[in-house]
Motif scaffolding. Structure first.
Motif, PDB file in Angstrom:
ATOM      1  N   SER A 143       1.824   5.141   6.415  1.00  0.00           N
ATOM      2  CA  SER A 143       1.041   4.192   5.535  1.00  0.00           C
ATOM      3  C   SER A 143       1.892   2.776   5.942  1.00  0.00           C
ATOM      4  O   SER A 143       3.157   2.690   5.683  1.00  0.00           O
TER       5      SER A 143
ATOM      6  N   ASN B  56      -3.229   0.340   7.056  1.00  0.00           N
ATOM      7  CA  ASN B  56      -3.996   1.525   6.722  1.00  0.00           C
ATOM      8  C   ASN B  56      -3.149   2.444   6.167  1.00  0.00           C
ATOM      9  O   ASN B  56      -1.871   2.644   6.463  1.00  0.00           O
ATOM     10  N   ASN B  57      -3.654   3.627   5.390  1.00  0.00           N
ATOM     11  CA  ASN B  57      -2.987   4.717   5.252  1.00  0.00           C
ATOM     12  C   ASN B  57      -3.606   5.823   5.888  1.00  0.00           C
ATOM     13  O   ASN B  57      -4.787   5.856   5.908  1.00  0.00           O
TER      14      ASN B  57
ATOM     15  N   ASP C 144       1.488   3.372  -3.753  1.00  0.00           N
ATOM     16  CA  ASP C 144       0.426   4.293  -4.334  1.00  0.00           C
ATOM     17  C   ASP C 144       0.568   5.584  -3.478  1.00  0.00           C
ATOM     18  O   ASP C 144       0.407   6.691  -4.208  1.00  0.00           O
TER      19      ASP C 144
ATOM     20  N   PRO D 295       0.779  -1.078   0.067  1.00  0.00           N
ATOM     21  CA  PRO D 295       0.133   0.203   0.061  1.00  0.00           C
ATOM     22  C   PRO D 295       1.243   1.279   0.139  1.00  0.00           C
ATOM     23  O   PRO D 295       0.382   2.382  -0.328  1.00  0.00           O
TER      24      PRO D 295
END
Length: 245
Positions: free
Chosen positions: A167, A171-172, A78, A75
């Protein structure tokens, strides 16, 4: 967890999120669970913040990531690409470089996606540094414009006086300012779960902070908060208190 928790006198958790998990989902008696978070040295918190203009004095703006390159960390890809894109949009006069520290089984995935994602950003580049000695990372972070990290990496980034996007594996939690910071502290900066939370836009936050005074004000406030929760002396006290009960 509930099947064996009666055999231990206490459980140490690295974040309030894990405390909540142990109590609610693991069905451990709440009084058994103590939070002892990751820490950064007091001396790192005490170092002077590097001015924003000094970080880009050579015409290069560096965004740093620090994590093992495994699939649970993808994640971050991105998030880092978004930060690189908005940075290049806001400051096209700078060369934007993504420095990736760490290694692991998913490195080919990181390499492919970073190179593809940066191909459309003029002048942007990525360099994979692999593992470096842990004591070297705070100095690297001090002169970066931004770090994308979770867990220990995020704590060291904030302590070093650099903007951090939390991040991690779960979760971000966004750029670590205001309510995002509260969620970051709760979740070990994205490595542990945080329910029903939506961070503010990384792009919108960076638009307001990639300026000298605003940048330094933001990192100073964030670092002052973490000094009270994650400095080594505070965490040492939490550990001693937990072990003394």
């Amino acid at each position: 967890m509930y099947s064996w928790s009666h055999l231990v006198s206490g459980i140490l958790a690295a974040s309030p999120s894990l405390v909540h998990f142990c109590q609610r989902f693991g069905r451990v008696e709440p009084w058994k669970v103590c939070c002892v978070p990751n820490a950064a040295s007091d001396s790192l918190f005490d170092r002077e913040v590097v001015p924003f203009e000094a970080r880009i004095a050579d015409g290069v703006a560096r965004i740093t990531t620090a994590a093992r390159l495994s699939h649970d960390k993808t994640p971050q890809i991105d998030v880092a690409l978004e930060a690189m894109s908005i940075g290049a949009e806001l400051r096209p006069d700078l060369k934007w470089k993504l420095d990736v520290f760490g290694d692991g089984p998913a490195r080919p995935t990181f390499e492919a996606e970073y190179r593809a994602g940066l191909s459309g950003i003029s002048g942007a580049e990525v360099e994979f540094h692999g593992w470096v000695p842990p004591e070297a990372m705070p100095e690297i972070m001090r002169t970066s414009v931004l770090c994308v990290a979770a867990g220990m990496g995020a704590v060291r980034c904030v302590a070093a006086g650099t903007l951090c996007v939390g991040s991690g594996a779960r979760n971000n939690v966004g750029l670590q300012v205001r309510t995002n910071l509260r969620a970051g502290i709760w979740s070990n900066f994205g490595d542990h779960g945080v329910m029903r939370f939506r961070p503010t836009s990384v792009a919108a936050d960076l638009r307001g902070l990639l300026r000298q005074d605003d940048y330094e004000n933001a990192v100073t406030v964030t670092r002052d908060v973490l000094r009270r929760t994650h400095s080594q002396s505070v965490v040492d006290g939490a550990m001693i208190s937990a072990l003394g009960c």
